[in-house]
Design a protein around this motif. Sequence first.
Motif, PDB file in Angstrom:
ATOM      1  N   GLU A  31      19.448 -61.841 -66.253  1.00 20.12           N
ATOM      2  CA  GLU A  31      18.908 -60.666 -65.572  1.00 20.12           C
ATOM      3  C   GLU A  31      19.864 -60.255 -64.468  1.00 20.12           C
ATOM      4  N   ASN A  32      20.137 -58.976 -64.409  1.00 20.34           N
ATOM      5  CA  ASN A  32      20.981 -58.441 -63.343  1.00 20.34           C
ATOM      6  C   ASN A  32      20.107 -58.280 -62.094  1.00 20.34           C
ATOM      7  N   GLU A  33      20.391 -59.056 -61.060  1.00 20.19           N
ATOM      8  CA  GLU A  33      19.614 -59.044 -59.822  1.00 20.19           C
ATOM      9  C   GLU A  33      20.331 -58.261 -58.712  1.00 20.19           C
ATOM     10  N   THR A  34      21.330 -57.496 -59.087  1.00 20.90           N
ATOM     11  CA  THR A  34      22.139 -56.771 -58.120  1.00 20.90           C
ATOM     12  C   THR A  34      21.343 -55.628 -57.502  1.00 20.90           C
ATOM     13  N   LYS A  42      30.499 -53.941 -53.660  1.00 20.21           N
ATOM     14  CA  LYS A  42      31.155 -54.354 -54.909  1.00 20.21           C
ATOM     15  C   LYS A  42      30.749 -55.756 -55.347  1.00 20.21           C
ATOM     16  N   ILE A  43      29.511 -56.139 -55.030  1.00 18.29           N
ATOM     17  CA  ILE A  43      28.991 -57.460 -55.369  1.00 18.29           C
ATOM     18  C   ILE A  43      28.033 -57.351 -56.554  1.00 18.29           C
ATOM     19  N   TRP A  44      28.141 -58.323 -57.473  1.00 18.13           N
ATOM     20  CA  TRP A  44      27.211 -58.481 -58.588  1.00 18.13           C
ATOM     21  C   TRP A  44      26.430 -59.775 -58.385  1.00 18.13           C
ATOM     22  N   VAL A  45      25.137 -59.765 -58.719  1.00 18.87           N
ATOM     23  CA  VAL A  45      24.306 -60.966 -58.671  1.00 18.87           C
ATOM     24  C   VAL A  45      23.563 -61.065 -60.007  1.00 18.87           C
ATOM     25  N   MET A  46      23.673 -62.227 -60.635  1.00 16.28           N
ATOM     26  CA  MET A  46      23.009 -62.455 -61.922  1.00 16.28           C
ATOM     27  C   MET A  46      22.120 -63.689 -61.844  1.00 16.28           C
ATOM     28  N   LYS A  47      21.041 -63.655 -62.602  1.00 17.08           N
ATOM     29  CA  LYS A  47      20.129 -64.777 -62.750  1.00 17.08           C
ATOM     30  C   LYS A  47      20.095 -65.138 -64.233  1.00 17.08           C
ATOM     31  N   ALA A  48      20.110 -66.420 -64.534  1.00 16.31           N
ATOM     32  CA  ALA A  48      19.969 -66.893 -65.911  1.00 16.31           C
ATOM     33  C   ALA A  48      18.764 -67.814 -65.986  1.00 16.31           C
ATOM     34  N   THR A  65      16.624 -72.352 -64.031  1.00 19.62           N
ATOM     35  CA  THR A  65      17.243 -71.068 -63.697  1.00 19.62           C
ATOM     36  C   THR A  65      18.553 -71.331 -62.960  1.00 19.62           C
ATOM     37  N   GLY A  66      19.355 -70.307 -62.870  1.00 21.53           N
ATOM     38  CA  GLY A  66      20.597 -70.395 -62.110  1.00 21.53           C
ATOM     39  C   GLY A  66      21.030 -69.014 -61.651  1.00 21.53           C
ATOM     40  N   TYR A  67      21.666 -68.936 -60.506  1.00 21.79           N
ATOM     41  CA  TYR A  67      22.157 -67.675 -59.947  1.00 21.79           C
ATOM     42  C   TYR A  67      23.661 -67.748 -59.737  1.00 21.79           C
ATOM     43  N   ALA A  68      24.286 -66.587 -59.724  1.00 22.57           N
ATOM     44  CA  ALA A  68      25.713 -66.504 -59.403  1.00 22.57           C
ATOM     45  C   ALA A  68      26.003 -65.133 -58.811  1.00 22.57           C
ATOM     46  N   PHE A  69      27.130 -65.035 -58.106  1.00 30.35           N
ATOM     47  CA  PHE A  69      27.590 -63.735 -57.629  1.00 30.35           C
ATOM     48  C   PHE A  69      29.101 -63.644 -57.825  1.00 30.35           C
ATOM     49  N   GLU A  70      29.562 -62.442 -57.988  1.00 31.09           N
ATOM     50  CA  GLU A  70      30.996 -62.150 -58.075  1.00 31.09           C
ATOM     51  C   GLU A  70      31.255 -60.854 -57.339  1.00 31.09           C
ATOM     52  N   ASN A  79      37.802 -60.699 -62.658  1.00 34.63           N
ATOM     53  CA  ASN A  79      37.030 -59.798 -61.809  1.00 34.63           C
ATOM     54  C   ASN A  79      37.688 -58.438 -61.605  1.00 34.63           C
ATOM     55  N   GLN A  80      38.900 -58.266 -62.085  1.00 35.14           N
ATOM     56  CA  GLN A  80      39.541 -56.955 -62.016  1.00 35.14           C
ATOM     57  C   GLN A  80      38.828 -55.966 -62.934  1.00 35.14           C
ATOM     58  N   SER A  81      38.387 -56.454 -64.100  1.00 33.38           N
ATOM     59  CA  SER A  81      37.756 -55.565 -65.070  1.00 33.38           C
ATOM     60  C   SER A  81      36.397 -56.048 -65.555  1.00 33.38           C
ATOM     61  N   SER A  82      36.051 -57.298 -65.302  1.00 33.86           N
ATOM     62  CA  SER A  82      34.843 -57.879 -65.910  1.00 33.86           C
ATOM     63  C   SER A  82      34.051 -58.749 -64.942  1.00 33.86           C
ATOM     64  N   ALA A  83      33.897 -58.309 -63.722  1.00 37.19           N
ATOM     65  CA  ALA A  83      33.192 -59.126 -62.727  1.00 37.19           C
ATOM     66  C   ALA A  83      31.739 -59.382 -63.124  1.00 37.19           C
ATOM     67  N   LEU A  84      31.079 -58.379 -63.691  1.00 35.09           N
ATOM     68  CA  LEU A  84      29.691 -58.556 -64.102  1.00 35.09           C
ATOM     69  C   LEU A  84      29.579 -59.619 -65.192  1.00 35.09           C
ATOM     70  N   GLU A  85      30.451 -59.544 -66.198  1.00 38.16           N
ATOM     71  CA  GLU A  85      30.427 -60.511 -67.288  1.00 38.16           C
ATOM     72  C   GLU A  85      30.758 -61.914 -66.786  1.00 38.16           C
ATOM     73  N   ASN A  86      31.713 -62.012 -65.896  1.00 40.47           N
ATOM     74  CA  ASN A  86      32.089 -63.285 -65.297  1.00 40.47           C
ATOM     75  C   ASN A  86      30.906 -63.868 -64.509  1.00 40.47           C
ATOM     76  N   CYS A  87      30.208 -63.007 -63.805  1.00 41.44           N
ATOM     77  CA  CYS A  87      29.042 -63.414 -63.026  1.00 41.44           C
ATOM     78  C   CYS A  87      27.940 -63.945 -63.951  1.00 41.44           C
ATOM     79  N   GLU A  88      27.727 -63.257 -65.069  1.00 40.78           N
ATOM     80  CA  GLU A  88      26.707 -63.695 -66.016  1.00 40.78           C
ATOM     81  C   GLU A  88      27.032 -65.086 -66.563  1.00 40.78           C
ATOM     82  N   THR A  89      28.287 -65.306 -66.916  1.00 34.15           N
ATOM     83  CA  THR A  89      28.708 -66.608 -67.429  1.00 34.15           C
ATOM     84  C   THR A  89      28.466 -67.700 -66.396  1.00 34.15           C
TER      85      THR A  89
END
Length: 124
Positions: A31-34, A42-48, A65-70, A79-89
């Motif tokens: 889930e995108n918690e941004t 320019k911060i992304w926050v994801m929950k798994a 559950t787990g959280y991350a930010f990028e 993170n130059q082109s895929s910060a959201l995807e990196n955050c999800e991983t």
Amino acid sequence: MVSFNLADYETVEERIKRFYSDHPDGRIITENETLPEYRTEKIWVMKALVFESGEDLERACPKATGYAFEIDGKGGMANQSSALENCETSAIGRALANANYSGNKRTSREEMEKVQRFEKAEKA
């Protein structure tokens, strides 16, 4: 500066494969918690969420559950082109670690690569 060997850390992909081998009916939901104010920075926050079965998902009973930010453009090429995807991983890796899929070290290889990127950025 902390010294570590990336080869000592399991990848998130390896954790995912082990999880689905043990739980073929399992589910990993992200889930995108941004919040809008995070995006201005320019911060992304994801929950798994990790569910061991479809039934657990229907009952809304995650194993972990787990959280991350990028940050866009910070900390390496991903993170130059895929910060959201990196955050999800990263969020998936943390959730799987919380579900006891952490390999020989709790931290994933991707998380340690992030540490390495920040250390290099500090030196620059």
